[in-house]
Design an enzyme around this catalytic site. Structure first.
Site, PDB file in Angstrom:
ATOM      1  N   HIS A 461       0.832  -1.202   0.000  1.00 27.69           N
ATOM      2  CA  HIS A 461       0.000   0.000   0.000  1.00 27.69           C
ATOM      3  C   HIS A 461       0.877   1.267   0.000  1.00 27.69           C
ATOM      4  CE1 HIS A 461      -3.669   2.337   1.324  1.00 27.69           C
ATOM      5  NE2 HIS A 461      -2.701   3.158   1.725  1.00 27.69           N
ATOM      6  N   GLU A 462       1.765   1.343   0.968  1.00 30.57           N
ATOM      7  CA  GLU A 462       2.582   2.559   1.091  1.00 30.57           C
ATOM      8  C   GLU A 462       3.525   2.707  -0.102  1.00 30.57           C
ATOM      9  OE1 GLU A 462       1.573   4.662   3.077  1.00 30.57           O
ATOM     10  OE2 GLU A 462       0.375   3.373   4.384  1.00 30.57           O
ATOM     11  N   HIS A 465       1.711   4.448  -2.826  1.00 28.10           N
ATOM     12  CA  HIS A 465       1.757   5.913  -2.674  1.00 28.10           C
ATOM     13  C   HIS A 465       3.110   6.446  -3.156  1.00 28.10           C
ATOM     14  CE1 HIS A 465      -1.962   6.662  -0.574  1.00 28.10           C
ATOM     15  NE2 HIS A 465      -1.658   5.909   0.469  1.00 28.10           N
ATOM     16  N   HIS A 468       3.374   6.701  -6.847  1.00 26.10           N
ATOM     17  CA  HIS A 468       2.567   7.832  -7.305  1.00 26.10           C
ATOM     18  C   HIS A 468       3.365   9.132  -7.164  1.00 26.10           C
ATOM     19  CE1 HIS A 468      -1.696   9.874  -7.005  1.00 26.10           C
ATOM     20  NE2 HIS A 468      -1.117  10.107  -8.151  1.00 26.10           N
TER      21      HIS A 468
END
Ligand code: ZN
Length: 674
Positions: A461-462, A465, A468
């Site tokens: 998940h991290e 980010h 991105h």
């Protein structure tokens, strides 16, 4: 001596940066920026991109570079001096931000550039200017002076009090401990947790075990602790942190919640909104309060039947009525029983170092990039590492720090934050840098840390980010990476990446068993996969409960009646939740996402973006999970675009259509069990 925070020529020099540098650095920089702005606005000619946008972008980039280490270090270091420095500096930053967005002259200058933009102007530039003009409006640029002043006061107080809210949770968590000599207290707990509790007892000169309330310990007790009283003790401690029900009242957030809600409502009204929920939606994908509530209600309705079946199965399995401190424990037992899969056994497959290489491998395979550690970089802690990402042609794309293990004084949870934002204007090219922070179990005596599968999902998940932030092609910092992306779309790249932690081809590479060194066998994965959906509908209802609470709290605020947090929460629970919580439960008091972070009237964003993420991942499932063409389209249409275009348009460009709920419901097994 020069101030190391002001040296933005390279990475922050963490060896040299000290708390006493924070305030002077900020004072000096903001004073210089004020002067520069005055010079810009005093120019006799009409403003254009070069005379206005470029220097404004340069200044905001520089300010964020100087501020980033201050905010970051106060959240990861156990140092009261850093917290003081942060609290002392924050008002300057807030004041400067509001001053800029309320500056009429500056707003006129942006309008002028906007009016004179040629038809074929760079769409990113157009989007940037539109966003700036919107933010001027949202800060009340056109209001009479008295109201502008009040807005500034409110913004100041909100920033400061939100920081206090978070710090109270951290202090309440850090100061709690539970010591016991009862041998059965540790029954069922993983060895690593027992070892830590025993070592902490020794260092506190007491017998037995000394438990802290850090997340890895809390989670282990709730999931594995056979001792029901211990689970209840932890549940009570965790769910009353920083509240009027806690053993220690000095960090009670009750009044702070009231104050935050009142300030937010007032600031929203000043700039012309009925309430803070409407104000929050002004910058999001969702169009209206109705759209948000209907979205959440539809998801809840679709999930309820499956959730009821899950709950029934769990109750039948345990043969007893369940308390909130029983759910994780029996859920884990049921998974072991039904799917022959156990958190602790799975954990032996996931040594951190292997997981990390596996995750990097996924990014390499999807996007043709490579991730390499660089050890010649100054950091803030011995556990911190630094990595560089390069494109296939060996060109540096960006880099990031990792700080992944729990320790006292470090803010709980997991997050990605910006250290440097990408900028390539006026001939200077700066590559983005990020921080990836988690609270995984600290390495044991042998130096190894083993992750649960949930931890593995968190890391994906991290890292989503991070990609991105780093893979952006947008070169104006204020709309580059995650900047300018509507908040309800920000969790798309992160939740998209989570899906890879549920693929055999990926987990095979992320795993190496503690004893054999072998990767996870297919049948172990199949059991994990089969267990994925169990409890998903209950978890869905839980997230919807939080999201609806947050949204109604902000949408229905009435200054006469106050925040009413607990009554609103109880009403939402009565409507949505299947699991009852005791009266002492004080969820709002440690709900930092909405009271300290950026999720105020925006917690629904997780579910909103999860719909997009599941639907986006389905595009890969329809081809193959490493399909290069799909990955390239995802990278170019979603990951790289920052805030440069309408997000729904971008999504449609990637997917060929609007998203639907189907993929998420299918992925969560909702409807199947019914
Ligand atoms: Zn996230």
């Amino acid at each position: 001596m020069s101030n190391p925070l002001l040296d933005t020529s390279g990475l922050p020099n963490f060896d040299a940066i000290k708390p006493q540098h924070a305030l002077p650095a900020l004072q000096e920089l903001i004073a210089a920026h004020r002067q520069k702005l005055a010079d810009i606005l005093a120019q006799p000619d009409a403003h254009d991109c070069a005379s206005l946008i470029t220097p404004m972008e340069e200044m905001s980039h520089e300010l964020s570079r100087v501020w980033s280490p201050i905010g970051h270090l106060q959240s990861v270091l156990d140092d009261p001096a850093w917290r003081d420095a942060y609290n002392e500096s924050l008002p300057l930053l807030t004041e400067h931000g509001t001053e800029l967005s309320q500056n009429n002259e500056l707003q006129k200058a942006y309008s002028q550039v906007s009016d004179n933009l040629p038809a074929d102007a760079d769409p990113a530039l157009r989007a940037l200017i539109e966003q700036e003009l919107r933010d001027f409006r949202l800060a009340g640029v056109a209001l009479p002076e008295a109201q502008k002043t009040r807005y500034r006061e409110l913004a100041q107080e909100i920033a400061a009090i939100q920081a206090t809210f978070e710090q109270n949770i951290q202090d309440a968590t850090d100061h709690w401990h539970y010591q016991t000599v009862a041998g059965d207290a540790v029954t069922g707990l993983p060895a690593s947790v027992r070892q830590r509790a025993s070592a902490d007892a020794k260092s506190n000169n007491v017998e037995g075990w000394w438990f802290k309330l850090d997340y890895p310990t809390y989670h282990a007790v709730m999931t594995h602790g056979e001792n029901r009283e211990l689970r209840e003790t932890f549940y009570r401690a965790w769910s009353t942190r920083a509240s009027d029900q806690a053993a220690d009242l000095q960090w009670d957030n009750s009044e702070i919640i009231e104050r935050i809600m009142s300030l937010r409502h007032e600031i929203a009204e000043i700039v012309g909104f009925d309430n803070y929920a409407a104000y929050s939606l002004a910058t999001k994908m969702a169009g209206s309060a109705n759209e948000v509530t209907e979205f959440l209600t539809e998801l809840a309705d679709k999930s309820r039947q499956t959730a009821k079946i899950e709950l029934e199965q769990l109750t039948t399995f345990t043969g007893r009525s369940l308390q909130p401190w029983d759910f994780s424990f029996y859920m884990e037992k049921l998974k072991q029983d039904r799917f022959a899969t156990s958190d602790e056994e799975l954990k032996l497959y996931f040594p951190f170092a292997t997981v990390k290489q596996g995750i990097f491998g996924v990014a390499e395979q999807l996007y043709g990039i490579s991730v390499v550690e660089n050890t010649n970089v100054s950091t803030w802690h011995e556990n911190v590492k630094y990595f560089e990402i390069s494109n296939a042609n060996n060109e540096l794309v960006g880099s990031f720090y990792t700080d992944l293990f729990a320790r006292n004084g470090k803010r709980g949870g997991a997050w990605m934050d910006e250290c440097v934002v990408r900028k390539d204007i006026a001939g200077t090219d700066t590559r983005p840098v990020g921080y990836l922070v988690c609270n995984f179990p600290p390495p044991d005596e042998s130096g190894a840390s083993f992750l649960t599968h949930t931890d593995v999902v968190t890391l994906f998940h991290e890292f989503g980010h991070m990609l991105h932030h780093l893979l952006t092609r947008i070169t104006y910092p204020s709309i580059s990476g995650i900047n300018g992306v509507p908040w309800d779309a920000v969790e798309l790249p992160s939740q998209f990446m989570e899906n890879f932690a549920w693929c055999y081809d990926v987990l095979e590479k992320c795993s190496a068993h503690q004893d054999s060194g072998k990767s996870m066998p297919r049948e172990v994965f199949d059991n994990l996969q089969a267990s994925r959906n169990f409890g998903e509908a209950l978890a869905m209802l839980r997230q919807i409960e939080l999201a609806l609470f947050d949204f109604r709290l902000h949408a229905n605020y009435d200054p006469e009646k106050g925040a009413n947090a607990l009554p609103i929460l109880n009403a939402v629970r009565a409507e949505v939740a299947l699991i009852r919580h005791p009266d002492f439960n004080r969820l709002p008091h440690s709900f930092s996402h909405i009271f300290a972070g950026g999720y105020a009237a925006g917690y629904y964003s997780y579910k909103w973006a999860e719909v997009l993420a599941a639907d986006a991942f389905a595009a890969f499932e329809e081809t193959s999970i490493f399909d290069r063409a799909t990955a390239t389209r995802f990278r170019e249409e979603i990951l790289e675009i920052g805030g440069s275009r309408d997000f729904m348009d971008a999504y449609i460009a990637f997917r060929g259509r609007k998203p639907t709920l189907d993929a998420l419901l299918r992925q969560s097994g909702i409807g199947k069990a019914a």
